[in-house]
Design a protein around this motif. Structure first.
Motif, PDB file in Angstrom:
ATOM      1  N   LEU A  60      31.548  36.278  35.335  1.00 46.20           N
ATOM      2  CA  LEU A  60      31.412  35.336  36.469  1.00 46.20           C
ATOM      3  C   LEU A  60      32.769  35.058  37.105  1.00 46.20           C
ATOM      4  N   HIS A  61      33.763  34.832  36.274  1.00 45.22           N
ATOM      5  CA  HIS A  61      35.116  34.486  36.730  1.00 45.22           C
ATOM      6  C   HIS A  61      35.670  35.611  37.610  1.00 45.22           C
ATOM      7  N   GLY A  62      35.534  36.862  37.125  1.00 45.94           N
ATOM      8  CA  GLY A  62      36.024  38.003  37.907  1.00 45.94           C
ATOM      9  C   GLY A  62      35.183  38.246  39.152  1.00 45.94           C
ATOM     10  N   LEU A  98      41.050  39.439  25.723  1.00 49.44           N
ATOM     11  CA  LEU A  98      42.434  39.800  26.053  1.00 49.44           C
ATOM     12  C   LEU A  98      42.496  39.905  27.581  1.00 49.44           C
ATOM     13  N   LYS A  99      43.078  38.868  28.173  1.00 52.24           N
ATOM     14  CA  LYS A  99      42.961  38.685  29.624  1.00 52.24           C
ATOM     15  C   LYS A  99      43.936  39.578  30.401  1.00 52.24           C
ATOM     16  N   GLY A 100      43.577  39.854  31.633  1.00 57.87           N
ATOM     17  CA  GLY A 100      44.420  40.654  32.523  1.00 57.87           C
ATOM     18  C   GLY A 100      43.528  41.515  33.408  1.00 57.87           C
ATOM     19  N   HIS A 101      44.075  42.533  34.021  1.00 58.65           N
ATOM     20  CA  HIS A 101      43.254  43.480  34.794  1.00 58.65           C
ATOM     21  C   HIS A 101      42.256  44.142  33.834  1.00 58.65           C
ATOM     22  N   GLN A 102      40.940  44.077  34.165  1.00 54.51           N
ATOM     23  CA  GLN A 102      39.887  44.622  33.282  1.00 54.51           C
ATOM     24  C   GLN A 102      40.035  44.056  31.866  1.00 54.51           C
ATOM     25  N   SER A 103      39.827  42.753  31.769  1.00 51.45           N
ATOM     26  CA  SER A 103      39.959  42.064  30.471  1.00 51.45           C
ATOM     27  C   SER A 103      39.096  42.749  29.416  1.00 51.45           C
ATOM     28  N   LEU A 104      39.571  42.728  28.183  1.00 51.38           N
ATOM     29  CA  LEU A 104      38.798  43.276  27.070  1.00 51.38           C
ATOM     30  C   LEU A 104      38.216  42.133  26.256  1.00 51.38           C
ATOM     31  N   PRO A 144      43.540  34.768  24.865  1.00 47.37           N
ATOM     32  CA  PRO A 144      44.971  34.983  25.138  1.00 47.37           C
ATOM     33  C   PRO A 144      45.242  35.881  26.334  1.00 47.37           C
ATOM     34  N   HIS A 145      46.320  35.574  27.095  1.00 47.95           N
ATOM     35  CA  HIS A 145      46.837  36.583  28.000  1.00 47.95           C
ATOM     36  C   HIS A 145      47.797  37.426  27.159  1.00 47.95           C
ATOM     37  N   LEU A 146      48.440  38.412  27.793  1.00 51.90           N
ATOM     38  CA  LEU A 146      49.238  39.363  27.004  1.00 51.90           C
ATOM     39  C   LEU A 146      50.382  38.667  26.285  1.00 51.90           C
ATOM     40  N   THR A 181      34.798  43.194  36.452  1.00 50.86           N
ATOM     41  CA  THR A 181      34.956  42.381  37.674  1.00 50.86           C
ATOM     42  C   THR A 181      36.355  41.764  37.681  1.00 50.86           C
ATOM     43  N   GLY A 182      36.774  41.267  38.850  1.00 51.66           N
ATOM     44  CA  GLY A 182      38.074  40.594  38.961  1.00 51.66           C
ATOM     45  C   GLY A 182      39.056  41.418  39.759  1.00 51.66           C
ATOM     46  N   ASN A 183      40.134  40.762  40.168  1.00 52.26           N
ATOM     47  CA  ASN A 183      41.177  41.436  40.949  1.00 52.26           C
ATOM     48  C   ASN A 183      42.456  40.630  40.875  1.00 52.26           C
ATOM     49  N   ALA A 184      43.518  41.161  41.481  1.00 51.41           N
ATOM     50  CA  ALA A 184      44.853  40.546  41.355  1.00 51.41           C
ATOM     51  C   ALA A 184      44.936  39.195  42.063  1.00 51.41           C
ATOM     52  N   GLY A 185      43.884  38.838  42.795  1.00 51.65           N
ATOM     53  CA  GLY A 185      43.877  37.478  43.371  1.00 51.65           C
ATOM     54  C   GLY A 185      43.879  36.419  42.276  1.00 51.65           C
ATOM     55  N   LEU A 186      43.502  36.826  41.042  1.00 51.84           N
ATOM     56  CA  LEU A 186      43.485  35.877  39.916  1.00 51.84           C
ATOM     57  C   LEU A 186      44.879  35.682  39.317  1.00 51.84           C
ATOM     58  N   ALA A 187      45.850  36.479  39.775  1.00 48.69           N
ATOM     59  CA  ALA A 187      47.207  36.382  39.209  1.00 48.69           C
ATOM     60  C   ALA A 187      47.915  35.161  39.786  1.00 48.69           C
ATOM     61  N   THR A 188      47.354  34.004  39.486  1.00 50.85           N
ATOM     62  CA  THR A 188      47.948  32.755  39.963  1.00 50.85           C
ATOM     63  C   THR A 188      47.742  31.678  38.905  1.00 50.85           C
ATOM     64  N   ALA A 189      48.697  30.751  38.800  1.00 50.33           N
ATOM     65  CA  ALA A 189      48.624  29.733  37.742  1.00 50.33           C
ATOM     66  C   ALA A 189      47.320  28.955  37.840  1.00 50.33           C
ATOM     67  N   GLY A 190      46.707  28.744  36.695  1.00 50.20           N
ATOM     68  CA  GLY A 190      45.484  27.941  36.661  1.00 50.20           C
ATOM     69  C   GLY A 190      44.227  28.767  36.549  1.00 50.20           C
ATOM     70  N   SER A 191      44.306  30.087  36.846  1.00 49.36           N
ATOM     71  CA  SER A 191      43.058  30.865  36.803  1.00 49.36           C
ATOM     72  C   SER A 191      42.584  31.070  35.367  1.00 49.36           C
ATOM     73  N   GLY A 192      43.513  31.025  34.421  1.00 53.03           N
ATOM     74  CA  GLY A 192      43.094  31.112  33.016  1.00 53.03           C
ATOM     75  C   GLY A 192      42.470  29.806  32.538  1.00 53.03           C
ATOM     76  N   ASP A 193      42.969  28.683  33.073  1.00 54.15           N
ATOM     77  CA  ASP A 193      42.377  27.378  32.739  1.00 54.15           C
ATOM     78  C   ASP A 193      40.956  27.314  33.292  1.00 54.15           C
ATOM     79  N   VAL A 194      40.767  27.904  34.477  1.00 54.37           N
ATOM     80  CA  VAL A 194      39.419  27.939  35.075  1.00 54.37           C
ATOM     81  C   VAL A 194      38.487  28.765  34.192  1.00 54.37           C
ATOM     82  N   LEU A 195      38.980  29.891  33.693  1.00 54.16           N
ATOM     83  CA  LEU A 195      38.135  30.717  32.800  1.00 54.16           C
ATOM     84  C   LEU A 195      37.757  29.930  31.549  1.00 54.16           C
ATOM     85  N   ALA A 196      38.727  29.203  30.991  1.00 58.38           N
ATOM     86  CA  ALA A 196      38.435  28.400  29.790  1.00 58.38           C
ATOM     87  C   ALA A 196      37.330  27.386  30.108  1.00 58.38           C
TER      88      ALA A 196
HETATM   89  N1  LIG Z   1      45.683  41.583  38.179  1.00 56.49           N
HETATM   90  C1  LIG Z   1      44.632  40.929  37.660  1.00 56.49           C
HETATM   91  N2  LIG Z   1      43.385  41.456  37.751  1.00 56.49           N
HETATM   92  C2  LIG Z   1      42.307  40.779  37.242  1.00 56.49           C
HETATM   93  N3  LIG Z   1      42.390  39.580  36.607  1.00 56.49           N
HETATM   94  C3  LIG Z   1      43.619  39.038  36.495  1.00 56.49           C
HETATM   95  C4  LIG Z   1      44.790  39.665  37.002  1.00 56.49           C
HETATM   96  N4  LIG Z   1      45.845  38.847  36.721  1.00 56.49           N
HETATM   97  C5  LIG Z   1      45.362  37.770  36.069  1.00 56.49           C
HETATM   98  N5  LIG Z   1      44.024  37.887  35.925  1.00 56.49           N
HETATM   99  C6  LIG Z   1      43.134  36.935  35.263  1.00 56.49           C
HETATM  100  O1  LIG Z   1      43.600  35.626  35.548  1.00 56.49           O
HETATM  101  C7  LIG Z   1      43.616  34.823  34.370  1.00 56.49           C
HETATM  102  C8  LIG Z   1      45.039  34.466  34.004  1.00 56.49           C
HETATM  103  O2  LIG Z   1      45.034  33.686  32.832  1.00 56.49           O
HETATM  104  P1  LIG Z   1      46.364  32.862  32.405  1.00 56.49           P
HETATM  105  O3  LIG Z   1      47.541  33.738  32.467  1.00 56.49           O
HETATM  106  O4  LIG Z   1      46.021  32.193  31.126  1.00 56.49           O
HETATM  107  O5  LIG Z   1      46.463  31.804  33.594  1.00 56.49           O
HETATM  108  P2  LIG Z   1      46.903  30.263  33.497  1.00 56.49           P
HETATM  109  O6  LIG Z   1      47.291  29.978  32.098  1.00 56.49           O
HETATM  110  O7  LIG Z   1      48.022  30.132  34.446  1.00 56.49           O
HETATM  111  O8  LIG Z   1      45.701  29.485  33.918  1.00 56.49           O
HETATM  112  C9  LIG Z   1      42.933  35.658  33.290  1.00 56.49           C
HETATM  113  O9  LIG Z   1      41.541  35.398  33.257  1.00 56.49           O
HETATM  114  C10 LIG Z   1      43.188  37.096  33.765  1.00 56.49           C
HETATM  115  O10 LIG Z   1      42.173  37.991  33.305  1.00 56.49           O
END
Ligand SMILES: Nc1ncnc2c1ncn2[C@@H]1O[C@H](COP(=O)(O)OP(=O)(O)O)[C@@H](O)[C@H]1O
Ligand SMILES: NC(=O)C1=CN([C@@H]2O[C@H](COP(=O)(O)OP(=O)(O)OC[C@H]3O[C@@H](n4cnc5c(N)ncnc54)[C@H](O)[C@@H]3O)[C@@H](O)[C@H]2O)[C@@H](O)CC1
Ligand SMILES: [Mg+2]
Length: 307
Positions: free
Chosen positions: A269-271, A212-218, A175-177, A231-246
């Motif tokens: 790996l994703h981050g 629990l996804k987001g900055h420094q996922s738990l 889940p994201h938040l 690992t990871g950074n705000a470059g992942l804050a874009t639609a589809g990056s969670g689908d890629v992680l899945a």
């Molecule tokens: N600021 C951030 N820093 C690090 N990782 C981020 C940040 N913002 C989003 N992510 C990562 O990007 C992904 C976002 O997932 P999600 O919201 O489900 O995207 P979507 O559903 O659009 O594919 C998660 O893996 C999250 O950890």
């Protein structure tokens, strides 16, 4: 100037990474996810690396399931089947990649050769989606399964869905938040202020692995042990990056990597892939799912080389 193998790789792919950081990552991977560091046997075949089944892709959300499937192939599984929940025929053909097999969700659920499932990318949350998820959980109870996105939203509506499955310990929830707030019936702010407690509560409530996804996922184990991904950074804050992680975690599960390794390795790996892209001349803004998947592939190959 003679271009060495690695430099050639970097120049060709536009990826740049400090060699000392790469050595550190290789040492970390050898300790925590040794399976990722093993080169492929010359006698491998596509069955060696498993088959991932992905169910989702309702009307208007074919991108989600396709991104997950593309990422899964980039992360090394042998085959990927996409089972579209509501196939509006032209859409899958638009997205069809020759390496990915397409099916309807009903037909895909009949297959017995799937070694891991990802359920939820763009599944939608209407009643028919709920029926599909219930079937997946009940029929496929011996194969590792990752639930993301709308599958999580459906579980939030009917928590007992997961207990209908024999073994929750090979289930991974991502889940994201916003999705975590639905699962815990609280606000996003409450989750943000108590991330460790929230991820532990989710893992213990459902007896599953939780990211629990987001900055420094738990990442929480089913018995409530929590680790933070660095690992990871705000470059992942874009639609589809969670689908890629899945797709990445699903790919590792399909390759028969145990859930406790697949979940940590996949998130890492994703981050790390996003960190490679952010360090390149491109920079972090505007990363797209395809680039993240390509960087995961590049990094996976570097991890199999000697430290
Ligand atoms: N600021 C951030 N820093 C690090 N990782 C981020 C940040 N913002 C989003 N992510 C990562 O990007 C992904 C976002 O997932 P999600 O919201 O489900 O995207 P979507 O559903 O659009 O594919 C998660 O893996 C999250 O950890
Ligand atoms: N190309 C596609 O077809 C895509 C389809 N998608 C699918 O769209 C469906 C809905 O998923 P979405 O996640 O977009 O919609 P959601 O409604 O589940 O989540 C979006 C909302 O959740 C909250 N949220 C999420 N992360 C947060 C954070 N870190 N901090 C604070 N608030 C946060 C925000 O309010 C945000 O607007 C899913 O099935 C998903 O798979 C998305 O994955 C995006 C790409
Ligand atoms: Mg998502």
């Amino acid at each position: 100037m003679v271009v060495s193998g690695n430099d050639r790789e970097r120049i060709m792919n536009g990826f740049q990474i400090d060699n000392e950081l790469l050595r550190q990552w290789r040492r970390l991977a050898l300790i925590h996810f040794p399976t990722l560091c093993q080169p492929r046997s010359a006698h491998s075949h596509k069955g060696t690396f498993g088959t991932l089944g992905i169910v989702g892709g309702a009307e208007g959300m074919a991108g989600s399931i396709t991104l997950a499937g593309m990422a899964a192939l980039h992360c090394g599984c042998g085959k990927v089947w996409l089972g579209f929940h509501q196939p509006a025929l032209p859409i899958p053909l638009l997205f069809q990649q020759p390496e990915i097999m397409l099916s309807t969700a009903n037909r895909l659920l009949q297959r017995s050769d799937i070694t891991a499932w990802v359920i939820g990318c763009g599944l939608g949350t209407e009643t028919s989606a709920l029926t599909k998820l219930t079937e997946c959980l009940q029929q496929k109870s011996v194969v590792p399964m990752l639930l993301d996105a709308d599958a999580l939203n459906l579980v939030a509506q009917q928590p007992a869905l997961l207990s209908s499955r024999q073994n929750q310990q090979d289930i991974i929830l991502t889940p994201h938040l916003g999705e975590a707030a639905r699962l815990l019936h609280c606000t996003i702010g409450e989750i943000q202020n108590n991330r460790y407690q929230a991820v532990r509560c989710l893992a213990e409530k459902y007896g599953a692995w939780v990211v629990l996804k987001g900055h420094q996922s738990l990442i929480a184990s089913p018995n409530g042990q929590v680790q933070q991904n660095e690992t990871g950074n705000a470059g992942l804050a874009t639609a589809g990056s969670g689908d890629v992680l899945a797709g990445i975690i699903g790919s590792l599960l399909a390759q028969r990597i145990p859930p406790q390794q697949a979940v940590y390795a996949g998130v890492w790996l994703h981050g790390a892939a996003a960190d490679i892209l952010a360090a390149s001349e491109i920079g972090p803004i505007g990363l797209c799912a395809g680039e993240i998947a390509a960087a995961v592939r590049w990094l996976r190959n570097r991890l199999t080389e000697p430290v």
